[in-house]
Design a protein around this motif. Structure first.
Motif, PDB file in Angstrom:
ATOM      1  N   ALA A 107       0.827  -1.212   0.000  1.00 15.63           N
ATOM      2  CA  ALA A 107       0.000   0.000   0.000  1.00 15.63           C
ATOM      3  C   ALA A 107       0.861   1.262   0.000  1.00 15.63           C
ATOM      4  O   ALA A 107       0.514   2.266   0.600  1.00 15.63           O
ATOM      5  N   GLY A 108       2.020   1.178  -0.679  1.00 19.92           N
ATOM      6  CA  GLY A 108       2.904   2.332  -0.782  1.00 19.92           C
ATOM      7  C   GLY A 108       3.771   2.585   0.425  1.00 19.92           C
ATOM      8  O   GLY A 108       4.454   3.607   0.490  1.00 19.92           O
ATOM      9  N   ARG A 109       3.787   1.641   1.372  1.00 17.17           N
ATOM     10  CA  ARG A 109       4.476   1.886   2.631  1.00 17.17           C
ATOM     11  C   ARG A 109       5.678   0.946   2.798  1.00 17.17           C
ATOM     12  O   ARG A 109       5.616  -0.230   2.447  1.00 17.17           O
ATOM     13  N   LEU A 110       6.756   1.499   3.358  1.00 14.01           N
ATOM     14  CA  LEU A 110       7.913   0.719   3.742  1.00 14.01           C
ATOM     15  C   LEU A 110       7.810   0.362   5.220  1.00 14.01           C
ATOM     16  O   LEU A 110       7.249   1.120   6.011  1.00 14.01           O
ATOM     17  N   THR A 111       8.376  -0.760   5.588  1.00 14.17           N
ATOM     18  CA  THR A 111       8.414  -1.141   6.996  1.00 14.17           C
ATOM     19  C   THR A 111       9.713  -0.638   7.626  1.00 14.17           C
ATOM     20  O   THR A 111      10.713  -0.418   6.930  1.00 14.17           O
ATOM     21  N   PRO A 112       9.745  -0.484   8.941  1.00 14.76           N
ATOM     22  CA  PRO A 112      11.006  -0.124   9.610  1.00 14.76           C
ATOM     23  C   PRO A 112      12.107  -1.138   9.321  1.00 14.76           C
ATOM     24  O   PRO A 112      13.276  -0.770   9.183  1.00 14.76           O
ATOM     25  N   GLU A 113      11.728  -2.420   9.200  1.00 11.03           N
ATOM     26  CA  GLU A 113      12.724  -3.459   8.941  1.00 11.03           C
ATOM     27  C   GLU A 113      13.389  -3.254   7.581  1.00 11.03           C
ATOM     28  O   GLU A 113      14.607  -3.456   7.433  1.00 11.03           O
ATOM     29  N   GLN A 114      12.608  -2.860   6.577  1.00 11.42           N
ATOM     30  CA  GLN A 114      13.195  -2.603   5.260  1.00 11.42           C
ATOM     31  C   GLN A 114      14.220  -1.471   5.331  1.00 11.42           C
ATOM     32  O   GLN A 114      15.276  -1.528   4.698  1.00 11.42           O
ATOM     33  N   ILE A 115      13.887  -0.441   6.090  1.00 16.73           N
ATOM     34  CA  ILE A 115      14.812   0.690   6.231  1.00 16.73           C
ATOM     35  C   ILE A 115      16.058   0.264   6.993  1.00 16.73           C
ATOM     36  O   ILE A 115      17.184   0.566   6.604  1.00 16.73           O
ATOM     37  N   GLU A 116      15.857  -0.467   8.074  1.00 19.22           N
ATOM     38  CA  GLU A 116      16.984  -0.900   8.904  1.00 19.22           C
ATOM     39  C   GLU A 116      17.937  -1.819   8.146  1.00 19.22           C
ATOM     40  O   GLU A 116      19.148  -1.832   8.408  1.00 19.22           O
ATOM     41  N   GLU A 117      17.410  -2.585   7.188  1.00 16.50           N
ATOM     42  CA  GLU A 117      18.226  -3.570   6.482  1.00 16.50           C
ATOM     43  C   GLU A 117      18.969  -2.994   5.277  1.00 16.50           C
ATOM     44  O   GLU A 117      19.722  -3.724   4.623  1.00 16.50           O
ATOM     45  N   GLU A 118      18.784  -1.700   5.007  1.00 23.09           N
ATOM     46  CA  GLU A 118      19.467  -1.085   3.869  1.00 23.09           C
ATOM     47  C   GLU A 118      20.938  -0.826   4.233  1.00 23.09           C
ATOM     48  O   GLU A 118      21.234   0.076   5.024  1.00 23.09           O
ATOM     49  N   PRO A 119      21.879  -1.570   3.653  1.00 27.37           N
ATOM     50  CA  PRO A 119      23.278  -1.454   4.085  1.00 27.37           C
ATOM     51  C   PRO A 119      23.939  -0.130   3.721  1.00 27.37           C
ATOM     52  O   PRO A 119      24.862   0.311   4.415  1.00 27.37           O
ATOM     53  N   ASP A 120      23.481   0.515   2.644  1.00 29.67           N
ATOM     54  CA  ASP A 120      24.142   1.741   2.183  1.00 29.67           C
ATOM     55  C   ASP A 120      23.471   3.017   2.694  1.00 29.67           C
ATOM     56  O   ASP A 120      23.929   4.116   2.374  1.00 29.67           O
ATOM     57  N   LEU A 121      22.406   2.868   3.446  1.00 25.35           N
ATOM     58  CA  LEU A 121      21.715   4.045   3.972  1.00 25.35           C
ATOM     59  C   LEU A 121      22.392   4.497   5.254  1.00 25.35           C
ATOM     60  O   LEU A 121      22.539   3.721   6.202  1.00 25.35           O
ATOM     61  N   GLY A 122      22.792   5.762   5.294  1.00 27.88           N
ATOM     62  CA  GLY A 122      23.436   6.286   6.488  1.00 27.88           C
ATOM     63  C   GLY A 122      23.512   7.797   6.420  1.00 27.88           C
ATOM     64  O   GLY A 122      22.719   8.436   5.718  1.00 27.88           O
ATOM     65  N   ARG A 123      24.451   8.365   7.111  1.00 29.10           N
ATOM     66  CA  ARG A 123      24.600   9.813   7.136  1.00 29.10           C
ATOM     67  C   ARG A 123      24.810  10.347   5.721  1.00 29.10           C
ATOM     68  O   ARG A 123      25.591   9.798   4.952  1.00 29.10           O
ATOM     69  N   GLY A 124      24.101  11.409   5.401  1.00 26.59           N
ATOM     70  CA  GLY A 124      24.129  11.954   4.049  1.00 26.59           C
ATOM     71  C   GLY A 124      23.062  11.382   3.153  1.00 26.59           C
ATOM     72  O   GLY A 124      22.837  11.881   2.050  1.00 26.59           O
ATOM     73  N   GLY A 125      22.399  10.317   3.616  1.00 29.07           N
ATOM     74  CA  GLY A 125      21.334   9.687   2.847  1.00 29.07           C
ATOM     75  C   GLY A 125      19.963  10.141   3.301  1.00 29.07           C
ATOM     76  O   GLY A 125      19.813  10.891   4.279  1.00 29.07           O
ATOM     77  N   ILE A 126      18.920   9.656   2.607  1.00 25.61           N
ATOM     78  CA  ILE A 126      17.572  10.143   2.875  1.00 25.61           C
ATOM     79  C   ILE A 126      16.546   9.066   2.541  1.00 25.61           C
ATOM     80  O   ILE A 126      16.752   8.259   1.620  1.00 25.61           O
ATOM     81  N   VAL A 127      15.483   9.024   3.310  1.00 28.63           N
ATOM     82  CA  VAL A 127      14.309   8.204   3.013  1.00 28.63           C
ATOM     83  C   VAL A 127      13.180   9.155   2.638  1.00 28.63           C
ATOM     84  O   VAL A 127      12.949  10.158   3.328  1.00 28.63           O
ATOM     85  N   VAL A 128      12.481   8.861   1.542  1.00 28.57           N
ATOM     86  CA  VAL A 128      11.350   9.683   1.113  1.00 28.57           C
ATOM     87  C   VAL A 128      10.069   8.866   1.270  1.00 28.57           C
ATOM     88  O   VAL A 128       9.969   7.745   0.765  1.00 28.57           O
ATOM     89  N   ILE A 129       9.128   9.437   1.978  1.00 31.35           N
ATOM     90  CA  ILE A 129       7.820   8.827   2.203  1.00 31.35           C
ATOM     91  C   ILE A 129       6.759   9.737   1.596  1.00 31.35           C
ATOM     92  O   ILE A 129       6.814  10.960   1.747  1.00 31.35           O
ATOM     93  N   GLU A 130       5.789   9.135   0.921  1.00 31.79           N
ATOM     94  CA  GLU A 130       4.732   9.895   0.252  1.00 31.79           C
ATOM     95  C   GLU A 130       3.397   9.648   0.958  1.00 31.79           C
ATOM     96  O   GLU A 130       2.979   8.493   1.118  1.00 31.79           O
ATOM     97  N   ASN A 131       2.733  10.727   1.376  1.00 32.04           N
ATOM     98  CA  ASN A 131       1.467  10.624   2.116  1.00 32.04           C
ATOM     99  C   ASN A 131       0.548  11.796   1.728  1.00 32.04           C
ATOM    100  O   ASN A 131       0.899  12.936   2.005  1.00 32.04           O
ATOM    101  N   THR A 132      -0.583  11.526   1.042  1.00 25.12           N
ATOM    102  CA  THR A 132      -1.025  10.210   0.638  1.00 25.12           C
ATOM    103  C   THR A 132      -0.157   9.666  -0.486  1.00 25.12           C
ATOM    104  O   THR A 132       0.494  10.423  -1.188  1.00 25.12           O
ATOM    105  N   HIS A 133      -0.195   8.332  -0.629  1.00 22.47           N
ATOM    106  CA  HIS A 133       0.641   7.691  -1.632  1.00 22.47           C
ATOM    107  C   HIS A 133      -0.141   7.570  -2.931  1.00 22.47           C
ATOM    108  O   HIS A 133      -1.128   6.837  -3.010  1.00 22.47           O
TER     109      HIS A 133
END
Length: 319
Positions: A107-133
């Protein structure tokens, strides 16, 4: 012809046009347009942030947010059909040098686990969430899931940007203030030219420090507006008169699709369906592969919604 392709087709009402004509104006580049300054002040407060910046479009606001808060070569993580990575012409790579990780969500949503498991995501990076999707059919992010995604992002040392182009639809649909989501994000975009029926205009809100950096990108992207109060006046009118009535759009969408959460009715596609609907006087738009959308907005009446529902029922009956 009933045109339900998009709520971007909404037209400013006469009262909004009158407010635009009467706007007090100045030079925005000198920070001297009083109407724009008032809109920025009001939107920052409404969204739970320190400052805000008025720009021509939500796409520009999203791209400014990325550039102002990330480091080239870092990672952008988003659900695979998020507007920023599907409909913004490669902007994250071109403007900010970001590597995009598009993840499949529900339904257009990421889980916290998906974010936590991203190995290259860190300082200088960004997560974009769309609401409504958009591409999931105008779905609303549940607040507890949104908060968990923000916390997971921050635990990775990254920034979370909320593409809230239709955040007021989420707010009305969920019965929560827009700051409930926006105040948790590091930055947020609002679009005025969809359900709020303005001719153009968007807001980027965040910390005062980030908005200071955002001014540089606004000039770089050609977003300086001079006497922008003419457009900001439309947005101020919309805040006073066009927000609560979004509930009417949602109710009309539910006449077409009882499962609609906001102003998007979803329609399962099949070969030739759009053409069959057009022949009967109904225009619909593309949603995602295999699905179409019918989007309600200010200019669509109860009678329009009922007629559109009848057309859809007739076409499906003869499929």
């Amino acid at each position: 012809m009933i045109d339900l392709r998009s709520d971007t087709l909404s037209k400013p009402p006469a009262e909004m046009l009158a407010a635009m004509a009467a706007a007090e104006i100045g030079d925005e580049q000198y920070r001297e347009d009083p109407t724009t300054n008032e809109l920025q002040r009001r939107m920052a407060e409404l969204l739970g942030h320190e400052a805000a910046l008025f720009v021509p479009t939500a796409t520009m606001a999203n791209q400014i947010a990325l550039r102002a808060q990330t480091t080239p070569g870092s990672t952008l993580v988003a659900e695979e059909r998020t507007h920023t990575i599907v409909f913004e012409a490669g902007g994250p790579a071109i403007h900010s040098g970001l590597m995009v990780r598009a993840l499949r969500g529900e339904a257009g949503r990421l889980t916290p686990e998906q974010i936590e498991e991203e190995p290259d995501l860190g300082r200088g990076g960004i997560v974009v969430i769309e609401n409504t999707h958009r591409s999931s059919g105008g779905r609303i992010w549940p607040l507890d899931e949104f908060r968990a995604a923000v916390e997971a992002t921050h635990d990775k040392g990254a920034i979370l940007h909320l593409d809230g182009a239709r955040l007021f639809n989420a707010s009305v649909g969920a019965g929560l203030p827009p700051s409930a989501w926006a105040g948790l994000a590091d930055s947020v975009t609002i679009c005025f030219s969809k359900g709020l029926a303005c001719p153009t205009g968007a807001i980027l809100a965040g910390s005062a420090e980030m908005i200071d950096r955002a001014w540089e990108s606004k000039f770089l992207f050609g977003g300086a507006l001079r006497q922008s109060g003419v457009l900001a006046a439309a947005a101020l009118y919309a805040l006073d008169h066009q927000v609560e009535r979004l509930a009417d759009d949602h109710a009309r969408a539910q006449r077409l699709d009882p499962e609609a959460e906001t102003n998007f009715a979803t329609i399962e596609n099949r070969p030739g369906l759009k053409e069959q609907l057009r022949e009967r006087g109904l225009l619909v738009g593309d949603l995602r592969p295999g699905w179409l959308r019918a989007v309600t907005y200010l200019d669509i009446t109860d009678a329009d919604a009922d007629e559109a529902a009848a057309i859809l029922s007739e076409v499906h009956a003869h499929a």
